[in-house]
Structure formats: structure tokens, C-alpha cells
Design a protein around this motif. Structure first.
Motif, PDB file in Angstrom:
ATOM      1  N   SER A  41       0.263  -1.413  -0.124  1.00  0.00           N
ATOM      2  CA  SER A  41       0.219  -0.313  -0.042  1.00  0.00           C
ATOM      3  C   SER A  41       1.055   1.350  -0.340  1.00  0.00           C
ATOM      4  O   SER A  41       0.182   2.267   0.142  1.00  0.00           O
ATOM      5  CB  SER A  41      -1.454   0.156   1.678  1.00  0.00           C
ATOM      6  N   PHE A  42       2.656   1.309   0.166  1.00  0.00           N
ATOM      7  CA  PHE A  42       2.766   2.740   0.000  1.00  0.00           C
ATOM      8  C   PHE A  42       2.780   3.234  -1.157  1.00  0.00           C
ATOM      9  O   PHE A  42       2.534   4.529  -0.188  1.00  0.00           O
ATOM     10  CB  PHE A  42       4.683   2.060  -0.238  1.00  0.00           C
ATOM     11  N   PHE A  43       2.519   2.649  -2.455  1.00  0.00           N
ATOM     12  CA  PHE A  43       2.269   4.136  -3.419  1.00  0.00           C
ATOM     13  C   PHE A  43       0.834   4.665  -2.884  1.00  0.00           C
ATOM     14  O   PHE A  43       0.695   5.943  -3.121  1.00  0.00           O
ATOM     15  CB  PHE A  43       2.417   3.582  -4.234  1.00  0.00           C
ATOM     16  N   THR A  44      -0.120   4.268  -2.494  1.00  0.00           N
ATOM     17  CA  THR A  44      -1.755   4.822  -2.465  1.00  0.00           C
ATOM     18  C   THR A  44      -1.738   5.535  -0.933  1.00  0.00           C
ATOM     19  O   THR A  44      -2.360   6.404  -0.922  1.00  0.00           O
ATOM     20  CB  THR A  44      -2.835   3.461  -2.197  1.00  0.00           C
ATOM     21  N   SER A  45      -0.527   4.917  -0.412  1.00  0.00           N
ATOM     22  CA  SER A  45      -0.450   5.621   0.983  1.00  0.00           C
ATOM     23  C   SER A  45      -0.363   7.093   1.146  1.00  0.00           C
ATOM     24  O   SER A  45      -0.368   8.245   1.778  1.00  0.00           O
ATOM     25  CB  SER A  45       0.258   4.434   1.891  1.00  0.00           C
ATOM     26  N   MET A  46       0.331   7.604  -0.488  1.00  0.00           N
ATOM     27  CA  MET A  46       0.694   8.474  -0.871  1.00  0.00           C
ATOM     28  C   MET A  46      -0.147   9.893  -1.203  1.00  0.00           C
ATOM     29  O   MET A  46      -0.119  10.944  -0.516  1.00  0.00           O
ATOM     30  CB  MET A  46       2.419   8.570  -1.251  1.00  0.00           C
ATOM     31  N   GLY A  47      -0.789   8.894  -1.612  1.00  0.00           N
ATOM     32  CA  GLY A  47      -1.633   9.647  -2.321  1.00  0.00           C
ATOM     33  C   GLY A  47      -2.922   9.335  -3.061  1.00  0.00           C
ATOM     34  O   GLY A  47      -2.579   8.314  -3.869  1.00  0.00           O
ATOM     35  N   GLU A  48      -3.651   9.998  -3.795  1.00  0.00           N
ATOM     36  CA  GLU A  48      -4.678   9.230  -4.710  1.00  0.00           C
ATOM     37  C   GLU A  48      -4.385   8.898  -6.214  1.00  0.00           C
ATOM     38  O   GLU A  48      -4.461   8.111  -7.311  1.00  0.00           O
ATOM     39  CB  GLU A  48      -6.502  10.158  -4.441  1.00  0.00           C
ATOM     40  N   TRP A  49      -3.336  10.175  -6.507  1.00  0.00           N
ATOM     41  CA  TRP A  49      -3.419  10.301  -7.957  1.00  0.00           C
ATOM     42  C   TRP A  49      -1.679  10.638  -8.097  1.00  0.00           C
ATOM     43  O   TRP A  49      -0.993  11.042  -7.168  1.00  0.00           O
ATOM     44  CB  TRP A  49      -3.753  12.026  -8.030  1.00  0.00           C
ATOM     45  N   ALA A  50      -1.552  10.306  -9.406  1.00  0.00           N
ATOM     46  CA  ALA A  50       0.291  10.666  -9.792  1.00  0.00           C
ATOM     47  C   ALA A  50      -0.124  11.244 -10.799  1.00  0.00           C
ATOM     48  O   ALA A  50      -1.018  10.865 -12.054  1.00  0.00           O
ATOM     49  CB  ALA A  50       0.536   8.875 -10.053  1.00  0.00           C
ATOM     50  N   VAL A  51       1.192  11.588 -11.012  1.00  0.00           N
ATOM     51  CA  VAL A  51       0.892  13.098 -12.451  1.00  0.00           C
ATOM     52  C   VAL A  51       2.515  12.559 -12.924  1.00  0.00           C
ATOM     53  O   VAL A  51       3.636  12.598 -12.494  1.00  0.00           O
ATOM     54  CB  VAL A  51       1.041  13.398 -12.138  1.00  0.00           C
ATOM     55  N   VAL A  52       2.649  11.988 -14.224  1.00  0.00           N
ATOM     56  CA  VAL A  52       3.475  11.884 -15.282  1.00  0.00           C
ATOM     57  C   VAL A  52       3.694  12.315 -16.182  1.00  0.00           C
ATOM     58  O   VAL A  52       2.737  12.845 -17.204  1.00  0.00           O
ATOM     59  CB  VAL A  52       2.912  10.029 -15.467  1.00  0.00           C
ATOM     60  N   THR A  53       4.954  13.389 -16.337  1.00  0.00           N
ATOM     61  CA  THR A  53       5.260  13.966 -17.730  1.00  0.00           C
ATOM     62  C   THR A  53       6.154  12.756 -18.646  1.00  0.00           C
ATOM     63  O   THR A  53       6.338  12.020 -18.502  1.00  0.00           O
ATOM     64  CB  THR A  53       5.741  14.923 -17.637  1.00  0.00           C
ATOM     65  N   ARG A  61       5.109   6.393 -20.265  1.00  0.00           N
ATOM     66  CA  ARG A  61       3.982   5.532 -20.438  1.00  0.00           C
ATOM     67  C   ARG A  61       4.865   4.624 -19.103  1.00  0.00           C
ATOM     68  O   ARG A  61       3.463   4.088 -18.788  1.00  0.00           O
ATOM     69  CB  ARG A  61       4.073   5.025 -21.829  1.00  0.00           C
ATOM     70  N   ALA A  62       6.062   3.860 -18.939  1.00  0.00           N
ATOM     71  CA  ALA A  62       5.752   2.378 -17.938  1.00  0.00           C
ATOM     72  C   ALA A  62       5.196   3.300 -16.416  1.00  0.00           C
ATOM     73  O   ALA A  62       5.454   2.371 -16.232  1.00  0.00           O
ATOM     74  CB  ALA A  62       6.933   1.951 -18.548  1.00  0.00           C
ATOM     75  N   TYR A  63       6.087   4.401 -16.445  1.00  0.00           N
ATOM     76  CA  TYR A  63       5.756   5.159 -14.676  1.00  0.00           C
ATOM     77  C   TYR A  63       4.455   4.768 -15.041  1.00  0.00           C
ATOM     78  O   TYR A  63       3.926   4.199 -13.676  1.00  0.00           O
ATOM     79  CB  TYR A  63       6.258   6.205 -14.636  1.00  0.00           C
ATOM     80  N   ALA A  64       3.519   5.132 -15.410  1.00  0.00           N
ATOM     81  CA  ALA A  64       2.408   5.430 -15.960  1.00  0.00           C
ATOM     82  C   ALA A  64       1.279   4.705 -15.340  1.00  0.00           C
ATOM     83  O   ALA A  64       0.622   4.315 -14.922  1.00  0.00           O
ATOM     84  CB  ALA A  64       1.600   6.146 -16.251  1.00  0.00           C
ATOM     85  N   PHE A  65       1.748   3.644 -15.960  1.00  0.00           N
ATOM     86  CA  PHE A  65       0.726   1.820 -16.175  1.00  0.00           C
ATOM     87  C   PHE A  65       1.751   1.310 -14.764  1.00  0.00           C
ATOM     88  O   PHE A  65       0.488   1.060 -14.331  1.00  0.00           O
ATOM     89  CB  PHE A  65       1.973   1.215 -17.249  1.00  0.00           C
ATOM     90  N   LYS A  81      -2.213  14.297 -28.207  1.00  0.00           N
ATOM     91  CA  LYS A  81      -2.821  14.004 -27.775  1.00  0.00           C
ATOM     92  C   LYS A  81      -3.751  12.218 -28.598  1.00  0.00           C
ATOM     93  O   LYS A  81      -3.986  11.869 -27.156  1.00  0.00           O
ATOM     94  CB  LYS A  81      -4.800  14.993 -28.392  1.00  0.00           C
ATOM     95  N   VAL A  82      -3.700  12.022 -29.333  1.00  0.00           N
ATOM     96  CA  VAL A  82      -3.778  10.669 -30.027  1.00  0.00           C
ATOM     97  C   VAL A  82      -3.185   9.662 -29.137  1.00  0.00           C
ATOM     98  O   VAL A  82      -4.058   9.043 -29.223  1.00  0.00           O
ATOM     99  CB  VAL A  82      -3.321  10.530 -31.308  1.00  0.00           C
ATOM    100  N   ALA A  83      -1.976   9.250 -29.069  1.00  0.00           N
ATOM    101  CA  ALA A  83      -0.879   8.987 -27.331  1.00  0.00           C
ATOM    102  C   ALA A  83      -1.570   8.501 -27.046  1.00  0.00           C
ATOM    103  O   ALA A  83      -2.183   7.907 -26.006  1.00  0.00           O
ATOM    104  CB  ALA A  83       0.739   9.185 -28.835  1.00  0.00           C
ATOM    105  N   LEU A  84      -2.401  10.148 -25.893  1.00  0.00           N
ATOM    106  CA  LEU A  84      -2.273  10.221 -24.606  1.00  0.00           C
ATOM    107  C   LEU A  84      -3.429   8.948 -24.422  1.00  0.00           C
ATOM    108  O   LEU A  84      -3.882   8.438 -23.326  1.00  0.00           O
ATOM    109  CB  LEU A  84      -2.856  11.434 -24.508  1.00  0.00           C
ATOM    110  N   ASP A  85      -4.545   9.528 -25.096  1.00  0.00           N
ATOM    111  CA  ASP A  85      -6.095   9.295 -25.463  1.00  0.00           C
ATOM    112  C   ASP A  85      -6.248   7.539 -25.879  1.00  0.00           C
ATOM    113  O   ASP A  85      -6.235   6.672 -24.427  1.00  0.00           O
ATOM    114  CB  ASP A  85      -6.834   9.499 -26.093  1.00  0.00           C
ATOM    115  N   GLN A  86      -5.025   6.954 -26.260  1.00  0.00           N
ATOM    116  CA  GLN A  86      -4.303   5.898 -26.064  1.00  0.00           C
ATOM    117  C   GLN A  86      -3.928   4.539 -24.901  1.00  0.00           C
ATOM    118  O   GLN A  86      -4.658   4.293 -24.822  1.00  0.00           O
ATOM    119  CB  GLN A  86      -3.947   5.453 -27.720  1.00  0.00           C
ATOM    120  N   VAL A  87      -2.973   5.502 -23.985  1.00  0.00           N
ATOM    121  CA  VAL A  87      -2.501   5.004 -23.552  1.00  0.00           C
ATOM    122  C   VAL A  87      -3.602   5.155 -21.916  1.00  0.00           C
ATOM    123  O   VAL A  87      -3.651   4.304 -21.397  1.00  0.00           O
ATOM    124  CB  VAL A  87      -1.178   5.814 -22.945  1.00  0.00           C
TER     125      VAL A  87
END
Length: 320
Positions: A41-53, A61-65, A81-87
């Protein structure tokens, strides 16, 4: 016991202790799960959201997944946009987590007020500053870079300014909650001065020093800030080089690097890359910067690029 005998005994003891410490440190590298464990539960204990640039492909993409698989909702950011929507669709379908898409071009000026507005109400526990630009895949001397003025602006805006600005936006919330993780993606090229990739390597030195300084400032606030400095990862930036022991897939690198999250304010992210970093720093600069070595590097990358272009052309003709 005379003084000479005492001296040699002391010297021998010091050598044994020194190598014992080095062996211990090496074992930490080999067994990160044992030395730097993270709870489920380490990452979820940090907060609800992760932001990846820079999350439309590659390491971002790998970090987001990976973070979504840990139970976090993710904000993915890029200019495509097209690539982000697919991810976003793939992450949602695979993990069931929420995905927020923000379209932005970090090379441009004045994009951060809009980003701040879109992130304002989110409980952000993890920030991955991954977005970056390489001036040229084929190495070249600084003054030989195409459109040098524009190249300098692009590299500074994307590789330097973005890291500082995104931390400015997200770090206050982490400080207030006294928890959070910031991963700033540097490069193995920042380990030593790196001719022919001078501007890129120098921008990544900023990422490392900025991260290490921030960690010293905010460690007592319960925030982990780490520079991650990979060497070979098979991404578009390096023309999708074939994976091997030294050149990892983005997914394998991210999985490995997250195991070193508690290993300090900088990591190369994998055993092979850590060893490569040690080796690179041990090579005498006269050897590393010799004209023959630099020309060989340049010729090697040019040949790889030409071969890849030829293969792509062949595949296109074959599929027609």
C-alpha cells in the motif's frame, strides 16, 4: 608491540573494514527488495493520484502503467493527444484506475498556469518528471547543432524549467500532507561530462543537483525526492535500440527502478546500469574524451541510424 607493527595492524584492519563496507553496499544493490522494501500500500498511502509528464510513450508510459497497477489514479501529460488517449484507454481497461489526460507542450512558454489549474483539486502523492528532449540522436559538437538558438530554448524549457515548475506546483501539497514521492528522470549521461551530447547531459546534471538539493530540504517533511539516471532504455529517444542486458525495455527499467526508491537521492535504477555508472566514472578522462573515442561513438550511432532507416524502408516495401 612496536609502532611499526601497530601501524600495519591498524592499516590491515582499516582495509578489511573498507572492503567490508563496500561488500555490504554492493549487496544492497543486488538485493534491493531486501534492503529497500516497500509495502503493497506504499504508493496509495502517498495520495490518490500520480502525475507523469511525457507519458505518451517510453519510460513515462511505463511509469504511468506501473503506478496504476499499484492502485493509483494517474494524470498523464504530453503534447500528443492521440497517443495519450490511447494510453489512457489501455491503463483504464487494464487496471480499472481513473486516468486524466492533459495535453501540453513543455517546450513552449507559459504552459504551467493552465496545468496548475487542472491539478489544483487533486490529492497528488507521486510526481514523475519524465518529459525530456534530446537535441539530436546522432551526437555532434555544440556549435554543429541544427538551429542552435531554438535547440537551446527547447532543451532548457523541457529538461530544466519543467522539472522546477512541476515541483513548484505539486510540492506544496506534499509538504502540507507531510508525504509524497517525486521522481525526476535524469540520465546516465550526466555521470560525467559527455562530449557530443553536451547540452543534453548538462541539462540532466541540473535535474540531479536540483533533486538532491530538494531531498535535503524536504526529507524531514516525509517526502522522497529522487533523481533516476538510466543509461540504455529502448525508447524513441535512442531509436528503439534492441533490448539486451544493458539496454532495457521501459517496462523492465521502471519495474527495477521502483525497487530502489528508498536507496537514496539518486539511483541508476538497475544493477547493470549502476555497475555501468561506476565503470564510466573510473575511466580516465584522457581516454574517455580522446578524439578517436568521440569519432568512434559518432560513427557507431550514424551507422545504427542508417541501418535502422534501411530496415524500415525494406519493411515498407515488403508490406506494400
Amino acid at each position: 608491540m612496536d609502532l611499526m607493527e601497530l601501524f600495519f595492524i591498524s592499516l590491515g584492519t582499516a582495509v578489511i573494514v573498507c572492503y567490508g563496507v563496500k561488500l555490504l553496499l554492493f549487496s544492497r544493490i543486488l538485493f534491493p527488495k531486501m534492503w529497500f522494501p516497500l509495502s503493497k500500500s506504499f504508493f496509495t498511502s502517498m495520495g490518490e493520484w500520480a502525475v507523469v509528464t511525457g507519458a505518451s510513450e517510453g519510460i513515462g508510459r511505463a511509469y504511468a502503467f506501473a503506478l496504476a497497477e499499484q492502485g493509483m489514479n494517474v494524470v498523464i501529460m504530453s503534447r500528443t493527444k492521440v497517443a495519450l488517449d490511447q494510453v489512457a484507454k489501455e491503463i483504464g481497461d487494464t487496471t480499472g484506475q481513473k486516468v486524466k489526460v492533459i495535453i501540453t507542450d513543455f517546450i513552449q512558454e507559459n504552459v504551467f498556469s493552465e496545468i496548475e489549474d487542472q491539478l489544483r483539486d487533486l490529492n497528488i502523492g507521486v510526481l514523475v518528471n519524465n518529459v525530456g528532449v534530446l537535441p539530436s540522436y546522432v551526437p555532434c559538437k555544440f556549435l554543429e547543432s541544427a538551429e542552435l538558438d531554438q535547440t537551446i530554448t527547447r532543451v532548457i524549457n523541457c529538461n530544466v524549467k519543467t522539472v522546477a515548475k512541476m515541483c513548484k506546483i505539486i510540492l506544496p501539497g506534499m509538504e502540507k500532507r507531510r508525504k509524497g514521492v517525486i521522481l525526476n528522470i535524469s540520465s546516465g549521461a550526466a555521470s560525467v561530462p559527455f562530449p557530443l551530447y553536451t547540452l543534453y547531459a548538462a541539462s540532466k546534471v541540473f535535474v540531479e543537483r536540483f533533486s538532491q538539493g530538494l531531498q535535503a530540504e524536504y526529507k524531514d517533511k516525509g517526502i522522497i525526492i529522487q533523481a533516476v539516471a538510466p543509461f540504455g532504455v529502448s525508447t524513441r529517444m535512442v531509436d528503439y535500440q534492441k533490448t539486451n542486458m544493458m539496454t532495457l525495455s521501459p517496462e523492465d527499467f521502471v519495474k527495477s527502478s521502483l525497487q530502489y526508491l528508498r536507496a537514496g537521492d539518486k539511483t541508476h535504477g538497475s544493477v547493470c546500469h549502476i555497475l555501468l555508472g561506476w565503470l564510466l566514472q573510473s575511466i580516465p578522462s584522457k581516454v574517455l574524451y580522446a578524439e578517436y573515442v568521440l569519432h568512434s561513438l559518432q560513427d557507431y550511432v550514424k551507422k545504427k541510424a542508417a541501418q535502422r532507416a534501411l530496415n524500415a524502408t525494406f519493411e515498407n516495401h515488403k508490406n506494400k
